[in-house]
Scaffold this motif. Structure first.
Motif, PDB file in Angstrom:
ATOM      1  N   HIS A 144      36.117  11.624 -54.271  1.00 46.92           N
ATOM      2  CA  HIS A 144      34.752  11.489 -54.801  1.00 46.92           C
ATOM      3  C   HIS A 144      34.787  11.248 -56.321  1.00 46.92           C
ATOM      4  CE1 HIS A 144      33.196  14.365 -51.358  1.00 46.92           C
ATOM      5  NE2 HIS A 144      33.825  13.307 -50.897  1.00 46.92           N
ATOM      6  N   SER A 145      35.589  12.084 -57.001  1.00 46.63           N
ATOM      7  CA  SER A 145      35.593  12.009 -58.469  1.00 46.63           C
ATOM      8  C   SER A 145      36.195  10.707 -58.973  1.00 46.63           C
ATOM      9  CB  SER A 145      36.394  13.178 -59.049  1.00 46.63           C
ATOM     10  OG  SER A 145      35.829  14.393 -58.637  1.00 46.63           O
ATOM     11  N   THR A 146      37.078  10.103 -58.175  1.00 49.05           N
ATOM     12  CA  THR A 146      37.659   8.824 -58.600  1.00 49.05           C
ATOM     13  C   THR A 146      36.606   7.722 -58.522  1.00 49.05           C
ATOM     14  OG1 THR A 146      39.839   9.580 -57.931  1.00 49.05           O
ATOM     15  CG2 THR A 146      39.564   7.206 -58.181  1.00 49.05           C
TER      16      THR A 146
ATOM     17  N   SER B  72      27.105   5.658 -53.259  1.00 48.79           N
ATOM     18  CA  SER B  72      28.235   6.529 -53.629  1.00 48.79           C
ATOM     19  C   SER B  72      27.821   8.002 -53.618  1.00 48.79           C
ATOM     20  CB  SER B  72      28.738   6.153 -55.018  1.00 48.79           C
ATOM     21  OG  SER B  72      27.649   6.253 -55.926  1.00 48.79           O
ATOM     22  N   HIS B  73      26.546   8.287 -53.808  1.00 48.25           N
ATOM     23  CA  HIS B  73      26.107   9.694 -53.785  1.00 48.25           C
ATOM     24  C   HIS B  73      26.128  10.252 -52.359  1.00 48.25           C
ATOM     25  CE1 HIS B  73      24.149   9.740 -58.046  1.00 48.25           C
ATOM     26  NE2 HIS B  73      25.467   9.657 -58.071  1.00 48.25           N
ATOM     27  N   SER B  74      26.534   9.416 -51.412  1.00 45.13           N
ATOM     28  CA  SER B  74      26.779   9.898 -50.045  1.00 45.13           C
ATOM     29  C   SER B  74      28.056  10.737 -49.977  1.00 45.13           C
ATOM     30  CB  SER B  74      26.927   8.679 -49.132  1.00 45.13           C
ATOM     31  OG  SER B  74      27.453   9.057 -47.897  1.00 45.13           O
TER      32      SER B  74
ATOM     33  N   GLN C 196      27.715  18.185 -57.101  1.00 44.35           N
ATOM     34  CA  GLN C 196      27.563  18.455 -58.531  1.00 44.35           C
ATOM     35  C   GLN C 196      28.291  19.744 -58.915  1.00 44.35           C
ATOM     36  OE1 GLN C 196      25.579  20.837 -60.539  1.00 44.35           O
ATOM     37  NE2 GLN C 196      25.557  22.146 -58.721  1.00 44.35           N
ATOM     38  N   ASP C 197      28.770  19.753 -60.161  1.00 43.71           N
ATOM     39  CA  ASP C 197      29.368  20.949 -60.764  1.00 43.71           C
ATOM     40  C   ASP C 197      28.626  21.341 -62.028  1.00 43.71           C
ATOM     41  OD1 ASP C 197      31.490  21.295 -59.042  1.00 43.71           O
ATOM     42  OD2 ASP C 197      32.868  20.070 -60.210  1.00 43.71           O
ATOM     43  N   GLU C 198      28.171  20.304 -62.762  1.00 40.92           N
ATOM     44  CA  GLU C 198      27.783  20.510 -64.154  1.00 40.92           C
ATOM     45  C   GLU C 198      26.288  20.727 -64.356  1.00 40.92           C
ATOM     46  OE1 GLU C 198      30.061  20.693 -66.512  1.00 40.92           O
ATOM     47  OE2 GLU C 198      31.730  20.135 -65.196  1.00 40.92           O
ATOM     48  N   ILE C 199      25.470  20.203 -63.432  1.00 41.19           N
ATOM     49  CA  ILE C 199      24.019  20.304 -63.652  1.00 41.19           C
ATOM     50  C   ILE C 199      23.577  21.738 -63.398  1.00 41.19           C
ATOM     51  CG2 ILE C 199      21.754  19.404 -62.946  1.00 41.19           C
ATOM     52  CD1 ILE C 199      23.514  17.275 -64.143  1.00 41.19           C
TER      53      ILE C 199
HETATM   54  C1  HEM Z   1      22.604   5.372 -61.998  1.00 38.24           C
HETATM   55  C2  HEM Z   1      22.465   6.608 -62.245  1.00 38.24           C
HETATM   56  C3  HEM Z   1      23.391   7.751 -61.913  1.00 38.24           C
HETATM   57  C4  HEM Z   1      23.206   9.007 -62.329  1.00 38.24           C
HETATM   58  C5  HEM Z   1      22.076   9.524 -63.195  1.00 38.24           C
HETATM   59  C6  HEM Z   1      24.282   9.799 -61.784  1.00 38.24           C
HETATM   60  C7  HEM Z   1      24.466  11.138 -62.000  1.00 38.24           C
HETATM   61  C8  HEM Z   1      25.414  11.935 -61.389  1.00 38.24           C
HETATM   62  C9  HEM Z   1      25.570  13.356 -61.606  1.00 38.24           C
HETATM   63  C10 HEM Z   1      24.756  14.182 -62.579  1.00 38.24           C
HETATM   64  C11 HEM Z   1      26.565  13.781 -60.807  1.00 38.24           C
HETATM   65  C12 HEM Z   1      27.090  15.222 -60.693  1.00 38.24           C
HETATM   66  C13 HEM Z   1      28.221  15.437 -61.677  1.00 38.24           C
HETATM   67  C14 HEM Z   1      28.635  16.895 -61.712  1.00 38.24           C
HETATM   68  O1  HEM Z   1      27.788  17.738 -61.991  1.00 38.24           O
HETATM   69  O2  HEM Z   1      29.816  17.183 -61.449  1.00 38.24           O
HETATM   70  C15 HEM Z   1      27.059  12.637 -60.079  1.00 38.24           C
HETATM   71  C16 HEM Z   1      28.067  12.688 -59.170  1.00 38.24           C
HETATM   72  C17 HEM Z   1      28.622  11.570 -58.619  1.00 38.24           C
HETATM   73  N1  HEM Z   1      28.280  10.266 -58.888  1.00 38.24           N
HETATM   74 FE1  HEM Z   1      26.660   9.634 -59.880  1.00 38.24          FE
HETATM   75  N2  HEM Z   1      25.100   8.996 -61.037  1.00 38.24           N
HETATM   76  C18 HEM Z   1      24.607   7.725 -61.102  1.00 38.24           C
HETATM   77  C19 HEM Z   1      25.180   6.616 -60.530  1.00 38.24           C
HETATM   78  C20 HEM Z   1      26.395   6.617 -59.889  1.00 38.24           C
HETATM   79  C21 HEM Z   1      27.119   5.442 -59.518  1.00 38.24           C
HETATM   80  C22 HEM Z   1      26.658   4.028 -59.806  1.00 38.24           C
HETATM   81  C23 HEM Z   1      28.274   5.856 -58.901  1.00 38.24           C
HETATM   82  C24 HEM Z   1      29.389   5.052 -58.329  1.00 38.24           C
HETATM   83  C25 HEM Z   1      29.292   3.807 -58.021  1.00 38.24           C
HETATM   84  C26 HEM Z   1      28.225   7.305 -58.862  1.00 38.24           C
HETATM   85  C27 HEM Z   1      29.149   8.083 -58.219  1.00 38.24           C
HETATM   86  C28 HEM Z   1      29.108   9.465 -58.179  1.00 38.24           C
HETATM   87  C29 HEM Z   1      29.997  10.274 -57.368  1.00 38.24           C
HETATM   88  C30 HEM Z   1      31.028   9.764 -56.365  1.00 38.24           C
HETATM   89  C31 HEM Z   1      29.707  11.600 -57.673  1.00 38.24           C
HETATM   90  C32 HEM Z   1      30.374  12.855 -57.089  1.00 38.24           C
HETATM   91  C33 HEM Z   1      31.560  13.288 -57.905  1.00 38.24           C
HETATM   92  C34 HEM Z   1      32.213  14.507 -57.291  1.00 38.24           C
HETATM   93  O3  HEM Z   1      31.718  15.054 -56.316  1.00 38.24           O
HETATM   94  O4  HEM Z   1      33.260  14.917 -57.832  1.00 38.24           O
HETATM   95  N3  HEM Z   1      27.094   7.723 -59.491  1.00 38.24           N
HETATM   96  N4  HEM Z   1      26.332  11.531 -60.454  1.00 38.24           N
END
Ligand code: HEM
Length: 356
Positions: free
Chosen positions: A61-63, A191-193, A197-200
Protein backbone atom coordinates in the motif's frame (compact mmCIF):
# COMPACT_ATOMS: atom_id res chain seq x y z
CA UNK A 1 23.75 0.37 -12.57
CA UNK A 2 25.81 -2.66 -11.72
CA UNK A 3 23.83 -5.49 -13.19
CA UNK A 4 25.15 -8.68 -14.61
CA UNK A 5 23.53 -9.01 -18.01
CA UNK A 6 21.97 -12.41 -18.41
CA UNK A 7 20.29 -11.94 -21.73
CA UNK A 8 21.01 -13.45 -25.09
CA UNK A 9 19.49 -11.21 -27.71
CA UNK A 10 18.40 -12.50 -31.07
CA UNK A 11 17.05 -10.32 -33.84
CA UNK A 12 14.88 -11.95 -36.44
CA UNK A 13 13.20 -10.86 -39.65
CA UNK A 14 9.67 -11.56 -40.79
CA UNK A 15 8.73 -13.73 -43.79
CA UNK A 16 9.08 -10.81 -46.20
CA UNK A 17 12.22 -9.41 -44.62
CA UNK A 18 10.42 -6.78 -42.48
CA UNK A 19 12.29 -6.22 -39.22
CA UNK A 20 10.47 -7.33 -36.07
CA UNK A 21 11.22 -6.10 -32.57
CA UNK A 22 14.34 -7.60 -31.00
CA UNK A 23 13.60 -10.25 -28.38
CA UNK A 24 15.82 -11.37 -25.53
CA UNK A 25 15.73 -14.60 -23.57
CA UNK A 26 16.51 -14.02 -19.89
CA UNK A 27 18.42 -16.53 -17.76
CA UNK A 28 15.16 -17.84 -16.29
CA UNK A 29 13.81 -18.48 -19.78
CA UNK A 30 11.48 -15.47 -19.90
CA UNK A 31 11.41 -13.90 -23.33
CA UNK A 32 11.24 -10.11 -23.26
CA UNK A 33 11.26 -7.42 -25.89
CA UNK A 34 14.23 -5.57 -24.39
CA UNK A 35 17.16 -7.19 -22.56
CA UNK A 36 17.04 -4.44 -19.93
CA UNK A 37 13.83 -6.02 -18.62
CA UNK A 38 15.77 -9.22 -17.80
CA UNK A 39 17.62 -7.21 -15.15
CA UNK A 40 14.35 -6.32 -13.47
CA UNK A 41 13.14 -9.91 -13.09
CA UNK A 42 15.27 -10.57 -9.96
CA UNK A 43 14.37 -7.05 -8.74
CA UNK A 44 10.67 -7.89 -9.12
CA UNK A 45 11.11 -11.19 -7.27
CA UNK A 46 13.05 -9.53 -4.43
CA UNK A 47 10.35 -6.86 -4.15
CA UNK A 48 7.70 -9.54 -3.76
CA UNK A 49 9.56 -11.67 -1.23
CA UNK A 50 11.61 -9.13 0.75
CA UNK A 51 9.69 -5.85 0.66
CA UNK A 52 6.07 -6.94 0.27
CA UNK A 53 6.35 -10.38 1.90
CA UNK A 54 4.05 -11.74 -0.79
CA UNK A 55 0.98 -9.81 0.36
CA UNK A 56 -1.11 -6.78 -0.50
CA UNK A 57 -0.29 -5.42 2.94
CA UNK A 58 1.09 -2.22 4.45
CA UNK A 59 4.32 -2.10 2.42
CA UNK A 60 2.55 -2.71 -0.88
CA UNK A 61 0.00 0.00 0.00
CA UNK A 62 2.69 2.47 1.06
CA UNK A 63 4.66 1.92 -2.14
CA UNK A 64 1.63 2.93 -4.20
CA UNK A 65 1.25 5.98 -1.95
CA UNK A 66 4.91 7.07 -2.27
CA UNK A 67 4.57 6.72 -6.06
CA UNK A 68 1.88 9.43 -5.94
CA UNK A 69 3.79 11.72 -3.55
CA UNK A 70 6.94 11.45 -5.69
CA UNK A 71 5.25 11.96 -9.06
CA UNK A 72 2.97 14.83 -8.11
CA UNK A 73 6.01 17.04 -7.43
CA UNK A 74 5.59 18.56 -10.86
CA UNK A 75 3.91 21.50 -12.55
CA UNK A 76 3.15 22.01 -16.23
CA UNK A 77 4.31 25.57 -15.66
CA UNK A 78 7.62 24.36 -14.21
CA UNK A 79 9.24 25.15 -10.89
CA UNK A 80 7.64 22.40 -8.81
CA UNK A 81 10.00 19.46 -9.26
CA UNK A 82 10.58 16.89 -11.98
CA UNK A 83 7.75 14.45 -11.26
CA UNK A 84 8.22 10.68 -11.07
CA UNK A 85 11.97 10.88 -10.55
CA UNK A 86 12.63 9.41 -7.10
CA UNK A 87 13.34 12.85 -5.60
CA UNK A 88 11.27 11.98 -2.54
CA UNK A 89 14.02 9.51 -1.54
CA UNK A 90 17.00 11.24 -3.13
CA UNK A 91 16.13 14.50 -1.36
CA UNK A 92 14.38 12.99 1.62
CA UNK A 93 15.82 15.53 4.07
CA UNK A 94 13.83 18.16 2.19
CA UNK A 95 10.70 16.34 0.97
CA UNK A 96 9.99 14.08 3.93
CA UNK A 97 9.91 17.14 6.18
CA UNK A 98 6.76 18.36 4.40
CA UNK A 99 3.61 17.77 6.45
CA UNK A 100 1.79 16.10 3.54
CA UNK A 101 4.52 13.45 3.44
CA UNK A 102 4.04 12.42 7.09
CA UNK A 103 4.46 8.68 7.45
CA UNK A 104 6.20 8.24 4.08
CA UNK A 105 9.55 7.90 5.88
CA UNK A 106 8.75 4.28 6.78
CA UNK A 107 8.49 3.05 3.19
CA UNK A 108 11.32 5.37 2.08
CA UNK A 109 13.50 3.63 4.69
CA UNK A 110 12.66 0.27 3.07
CA UNK A 111 13.08 1.37 -0.54
CA UNK A 112 16.34 3.32 -0.18
CA UNK A 113 18.57 0.36 0.82
CA UNK A 114 16.60 -1.94 -1.48
CA UNK A 115 17.31 0.28 -4.50
CA UNK A 116 20.98 0.56 -3.55
CA UNK A 117 21.33 -3.20 -3.12
CA UNK A 118 19.60 -3.90 -6.43
CA UNK A 119 21.54 -1.21 -8.29
CA UNK A 120 18.47 0.64 -9.53
CA UNK A 121 17.54 4.31 -9.28
CA UNK A 122 15.19 5.52 -6.56
CA UNK A 123 12.70 6.54 -9.27
CA UNK A 124 12.61 3.01 -10.69
CA UNK A 125 12.39 1.49 -7.20
CA UNK A 126 9.32 3.63 -6.47
CA UNK A 127 7.47 3.36 -9.78
CA UNK A 128 8.42 -0.18 -10.86
CA UNK A 129 7.84 -1.16 -7.21
CA UNK A 130 4.36 0.36 -7.24
CA UNK A 131 3.35 -1.78 -10.23
CA UNK A 132 4.76 -4.91 -8.58
CA UNK A 133 2.93 -3.99 -5.35
CA UNK A 134 -0.37 -3.74 -7.23
CA UNK A 135 0.16 -7.20 -8.72
CA UNK A 136 -0.23 -8.62 -5.21
CA UNK A 137 -3.63 -6.99 -4.72
CA UNK A 138 -6.47 -9.12 -6.12
CA UNK A 139 -8.45 -7.15 -8.67
CA UNK A 140 -5.68 -4.69 -9.56
CA UNK A 141 -4.98 -4.07 -13.24
CA UNK A 142 -1.52 -4.30 -14.76
CA UNK A 143 -0.16 -0.75 -15.05
CA UNK A 144 2.11 0.05 -17.99
CA UNK A 145 5.55 0.15 -16.41
CA UNK A 146 8.74 1.78 -17.65
CA UNK A 147 12.24 1.58 -16.18
CA UNK A 148 15.46 3.48 -16.73
CA UNK A 149 14.88 6.67 -14.77
CA UNK A 150 18.08 8.49 -13.84
CA UNK A 151 18.80 10.08 -10.50
CA UNK A 152 16.69 13.04 -9.42
CA UNK A 153 18.45 16.37 -9.69
CA UNK A 154 16.20 18.65 -7.65
CA UNK A 155 13.74 18.19 -4.78
CA UNK A 156 10.07 19.05 -5.22
CA UNK A 157 9.06 22.12 -3.19
CA UNK A 158 6.45 21.99 -0.41
CA UNK A 159 2.79 22.28 -1.40
CA UNK A 160 2.61 19.86 -4.34
CA UNK A 161 0.92 16.98 -2.43
CA UNK A 162 -2.81 17.55 -1.76
CA UNK A 163 -4.02 17.56 1.84
CA UNK A 164 -7.21 15.68 2.79
CA UNK A 165 -8.60 18.84 4.43
CA UNK A 166 -8.10 20.94 1.27
CA UNK A 167 -11.31 21.92 -0.56
CA UNK A 168 -12.12 19.95 -3.72
CA UNK A 169 -11.37 23.02 -5.87
CA UNK A 170 -7.82 23.33 -4.53
CA UNK A 171 -7.10 19.64 -5.01
CA UNK A 172 -8.49 19.66 -8.55
CA UNK A 173 -6.48 22.79 -9.38
CA UNK A 174 -3.26 21.26 -8.00
CA UNK A 175 -3.85 18.03 -9.92
CA UNK A 176 -4.68 19.96 -13.13
CA UNK A 177 -1.43 21.88 -12.72
CA UNK A 178 0.35 18.50 -12.75
CA UNK A 179 -1.60 17.38 -15.84
CA UNK A 180 -4.57 15.41 -14.43
CA UNK A 181 -8.24 16.16 -15.10
CA UNK A 182 -11.00 15.51 -12.57
CA UNK A 183 -11.91 12.08 -14.01
CA UNK A 184 -8.28 11.01 -13.76
CA UNK A 185 -8.12 12.22 -10.15
CA UNK A 186 -11.11 10.05 -9.22
CA UNK A 187 -9.63 7.12 -11.13
CA UNK A 188 -6.36 7.49 -9.17
CA UNK A 189 -8.36 7.42 -5.95
CA UNK A 190 -9.14 3.76 -6.65
CA UNK A 191 -5.79 3.38 -4.84
CA UNK A 192 -7.66 4.21 -1.62
CA UNK A 193 -9.17 0.74 -2.03
CA UNK A 194 -5.86 -0.60 -0.63
CA UNK A 195 -5.26 2.04 2.01
CA UNK A 196 -5.25 2.92 5.68
CA UNK A 197 -4.34 5.97 7.72
CA UNK A 198 -1.75 6.43 10.47
CA UNK A 199 -1.18 10.16 10.63
CA UNK A 200 -4.58 11.85 10.48
CA UNK A 201 -5.87 10.14 13.61
CA UNK A 202 -2.93 8.43 15.35
CA UNK A 203 -5.21 6.94 18.01
CA UNK A 204 -6.61 4.55 15.40
CA UNK A 205 -3.55 3.83 13.28
CA UNK A 206 -3.90 1.44 10.32
CA UNK A 207 -7.67 2.04 10.09
CA UNK A 208 -8.61 1.33 6.45
CA UNK A 209 -10.55 3.42 3.96
CA UNK A 210 -12.77 0.49 2.96
CA UNK A 211 -13.76 -2.87 4.37
CA UNK A 212 -11.50 -4.84 1.97
CA UNK A 213 -8.06 -3.14 2.12
CA UNK A 214 -6.22 -6.24 0.85
CA UNK A 215 -8.22 -6.21 -2.38
CA UNK A 216 -8.18 -3.71 -5.21
CA UNK A 217 -11.96 -3.61 -5.58
CA UNK A 218 -14.55 -0.84 -5.83
CA UNK A 219 -15.81 -1.11 -2.22
CA UNK A 220 -14.18 2.21 -1.37
CA UNK A 221 -16.34 4.03 -3.90
CA UNK A 222 -19.54 2.48 -2.56
CA UNK A 223 -18.65 2.82 1.13
CA UNK A 224 -17.66 6.50 0.83
CA UNK A 225 -21.12 7.11 -0.70
CA UNK A 226 -22.79 5.78 2.47
CA UNK A 227 -24.37 8.45 4.64
CA UNK A 228 -21.78 9.29 7.30
CA UNK A 229 -21.86 9.77 11.05
CA UNK A 230 -20.25 12.48 13.18
CA UNK A 231 -16.76 11.59 14.42
CA UNK A 232 -17.18 10.43 18.02
CA UNK A 233 -15.41 12.07 20.96
CA UNK A 234 -14.01 15.53 21.65
CA UNK A 235 -10.72 15.35 19.72
CA UNK A 236 -9.51 17.49 16.86
CA UNK A 237 -11.82 15.69 14.41
CA UNK A 238 -15.00 16.61 16.25
CA UNK A 239 -17.69 17.65 13.78
CA UNK A 240 -16.23 15.77 10.81
CA UNK A 241 -18.47 13.38 8.94
CA UNK A 242 -16.96 9.92 9.17
CA UNK A 243 -17.61 6.44 7.80
CA UNK A 244 -20.66 4.80 9.41
CA UNK A 245 -18.78 1.48 9.42
CA UNK A 246 -17.05 0.84 12.74
CA UNK A 247 -13.25 0.71 12.34
CA UNK A 248 -13.26 2.34 8.89
CA UNK A 249 -11.74 5.81 8.35
CA UNK A 250 -13.04 8.24 5.74
CA UNK A 251 -10.76 10.94 4.39
CA UNK A 252 -12.58 14.27 4.26
CA UNK A 253 -11.40 14.74 0.67
CA UNK A 254 -12.79 11.35 -0.42
CA UNK A 255 -16.14 12.21 1.19
CA UNK A 256 -16.14 15.56 -0.60
CA UNK A 257 -15.21 14.11 -4.03
CA UNK A 258 -18.09 11.62 -3.75
CA UNK A 259 -20.52 14.53 -3.20
CA UNK A 260 -19.14 17.34 -5.37
CA UNK A 261 -21.10 18.02 -8.58
CA UNK A 262 -17.87 17.97 -10.64
CA UNK A 263 -16.84 14.48 -9.51
CA UNK A 264 -19.88 12.68 -8.01
CA UNK A 265 -21.00 10.97 -11.25
CA UNK A 266 -17.53 9.60 -12.02
CA UNK A 267 -17.27 8.51 -8.40
CA UNK A 268 -20.61 6.68 -8.61
CA UNK A 269 -19.74 5.14 -12.00
CA UNK A 270 -16.79 3.42 -10.30
CA UNK A 271 -18.96 2.28 -7.35
CA UNK A 272 -21.15 0.55 -9.93
CA UNK A 273 -18.51 -0.87 -12.25
CA UNK A 274 -15.34 -2.47 -10.92
CA UNK A 275 -13.97 -3.29 -14.39
CA UNK A 276 -14.36 0.34 -15.47
CA UNK A 277 -12.63 1.52 -12.29
CA UNK A 278 -9.67 -0.81 -12.86
CA UNK A 279 -9.32 0.21 -16.50
CA UNK A 280 -9.41 3.96 -15.77
CA UNK A 281 -7.05 3.55 -12.83
CA UNK A 282 -4.51 1.68 -14.96
CA UNK A 283 -4.46 4.49 -17.52
CA UNK A 284 -4.16 7.26 -14.93
CA UNK A 285 -1.56 5.41 -12.85
CA UNK A 286 0.58 4.69 -15.92
CA UNK A 287 0.43 8.40 -16.75
CA UNK A 288 1.32 9.33 -13.16
CA UNK A 289 4.44 7.14 -13.27
CA UNK A 290 5.63 9.02 -16.37
CA UNK A 291 5.01 12.52 -15.03
CA UNK A 292 8.01 14.65 -15.98
CA UNK A 293 9.66 11.70 -17.76
CA UNK A 294 10.43 11.19 -21.45
CA UNK A 295 9.56 7.66 -22.62
CA UNK A 296 12.23 7.95 -25.32
CA UNK A 297 14.77 7.52 -22.52
CA UNK A 298 12.94 4.63 -20.82
CA UNK A 299 12.22 0.97 -21.52
CA UNK A 300 8.74 -0.55 -21.29
CA UNK A 301 8.96 -3.63 -19.04
CA UNK A 302 5.22 -4.10 -18.49
CA UNK A 303 5.54 -7.68 -19.73
CA UNK A 304 7.36 -8.75 -16.54
CA UNK A 305 4.70 -7.33 -14.20
CA UNK A 306 2.65 -10.27 -12.88
CA UNK A 307 -1.11 -10.21 -13.36
CA UNK A 308 -2.99 -9.90 -10.07
CA UNK A 309 -5.51 -12.56 -9.08
CA UNK A 310 -9.11 -11.54 -9.71
CA UNK A 311 -10.91 -9.87 -6.80
CA UNK A 312 -13.15 -12.34 -4.93
CA UNK A 313 -16.22 -10.41 -6.13
CA UNK A 314 -16.60 -8.62 -9.41
CA UNK A 315 -18.96 -5.98 -7.99
CA UNK A 316 -19.29 -3.88 -4.83
CA UNK A 317 -21.77 -4.95 -2.17
CA UNK A 318 -23.38 -3.28 0.82
CA UNK A 319 -21.56 -4.22 4.03
CA UNK A 320 -23.75 -6.14 6.53
CA UNK A 321 -26.45 -3.90 7.97
CA UNK A 322 -26.36 -1.39 5.06
CA UNK A 323 -28.71 -1.13 2.11
CA UNK A 324 -29.55 1.08 -0.82
CA UNK A 325 -31.33 3.41 1.65
CA UNK A 326 -27.94 4.32 3.17
CA UNK A 327 -26.58 5.74 -0.09
CA UNK A 328 -26.22 9.52 -0.11
CA UNK A 329 -27.12 10.26 -3.71
CA UNK A 330 -25.00 13.01 -5.22
CA UNK A 331 -24.77 12.36 -8.97
CA UNK A 332 -27.55 14.48 -10.50
CA UNK A 333 -27.87 12.50 -13.73
CA UNK A 334 -27.97 8.86 -12.61
CA UNK A 335 -29.75 7.41 -9.59
CA UNK A 336 -27.84 4.77 -7.66
CA UNK A 337 -29.56 1.51 -8.70
CA UNK A 338 -31.19 -0.68 -6.07
CA UNK A 339 -29.72 -3.90 -7.46
CA UNK A 340 -26.61 -4.40 -5.30
CA UNK A 341 -26.75 -7.03 -2.60
CA UNK A 342 -26.05 -6.75 1.13
CA UNK A 343 -23.41 -8.95 2.76
CA UNK A 344 -25.05 -11.53 5.02
CA UNK A 345 -24.52 -11.53 8.79
CA UNK A 346 -24.25 -8.99 11.58
CA UNK A 347 -22.34 -5.70 11.39
CA UNK A 348 -18.72 -6.21 12.41
CA UNK A 349 -15.88 -3.78 12.93
CA UNK A 350 -13.54 -3.35 9.95
CA UNK A 351 -10.19 -4.87 10.92
CA UNK A 352 -7.07 -2.70 10.93
CA UNK A 353 -4.36 -3.37 8.36
CA UNK A 354 -1.58 -5.26 10.18
CA UNK A 355 1.78 -3.48 10.51
CA UNK A 356 4.65 -4.90 8.48
C1 HEM B 1 -5.82 13.53 -4.47
C2 HEM B 1 -5.87 13.62 -3.20
C3 HEM B 1 -5.35 12.67 -2.16
C4 HEM B 1 -5.34 12.92 -0.85
C5 HEM B 1 -5.84 14.17 -0.16
C6 HEM B 1 -4.79 11.76 -0.19
C7 HEM B 1 -4.60 11.63 1.16
C8 HEM B 1 -4.19 10.49 1.81
C9 HEM B 1 -4.02 10.36 3.24
C10 HEM B 1 -4.21 11.49 4.24
C11 HEM B 1 -3.65 9.10 3.50
C12 HEM B 1 -3.36 8.50 4.89
C13 HEM B 1 -1.89 8.65 5.21
C14 HEM B 1 -1.61 8.23 6.64
O1 HEM B 1 -2.21 8.80 7.55
O2 HEM B 1 -0.78 7.32 6.84
C15 HEM B 1 -3.58 8.40 2.24
C16 HEM B 1 -3.24 7.09 2.11
C17 HEM B 1 -3.01 6.50 0.90
N1 HEM B 1 -3.08 7.11 -0.33
FE1 HEM B 1 -3.85 8.91 -0.74
N2 HEM B 1 -4.47 10.82 -1.13
C18 HEM B 1 -4.78 11.33 -2.36
C19 HEM B 1 -4.55 10.72 -3.56
C20 HEM B 1 -3.89 9.52 -3.71
C21 HEM B 1 -3.42 8.99 -4.95
C22 HEM B 1 -3.57 9.70 -6.28
C23 HEM B 1 -2.82 7.79 -4.68
C24 HEM B 1 -2.16 6.82 -5.60
C25 HEM B 1 -2.34 6.81 -6.88
C26 HEM B 1 -2.97 7.56 -3.25
C27 HEM B 1 -2.60 6.41 -2.62
C28 HEM B 1 -2.73 6.19 -1.26
C29 HEM B 1 -2.48 4.91 -0.62
C30 HEM B 1 -2.15 3.60 -1.32
C31 HEM B 1 -2.63 5.12 0.74
C32 HEM B 1 -2.47 4.09 1.87
C33 HEM B 1 -1.06 4.04 2.38
C34 HEM B 1 -0.92 2.99 3.46
O3 HEM B 1 -1.90 2.38 3.87
O4 HEM B 1 0.23 2.79 3.91
N3 HEM B 1 -3.59 8.64 -2.70
N4 HEM B 1 -3.91 9.28 1.24
Amino acid sequence: MFFALFAAVSISAGAFGAAVAPRATCSDGTVVSNAVCCNFIPVRDAFISDVFEGTCGENAHSTVRIAFHDAIGFSKAGGKGNGADGSIIQFEDTELAFEANAGIDEIADELRPFAQQQGISFGDAIHFGSSVALSLCPGAPVVQTFVGRGNATIPAPDGTVPDPFDPVTSILNRMADAGFNSDEVIALLASHSIAAQDEIEPAIQRSPFDSTPAQFDNQVFLEVQLRGVLFPGNGSHQGEVQSPLPGEFRLQSDGAFARDSRTACTWQSFALNQALMAQKFAAAMGKLSLTGQNTANLVDCTEIIPKAAPAPRSQAFFPAGKTHNDIEQACATQAFPSTLSTQAGATTSVARVPEQ
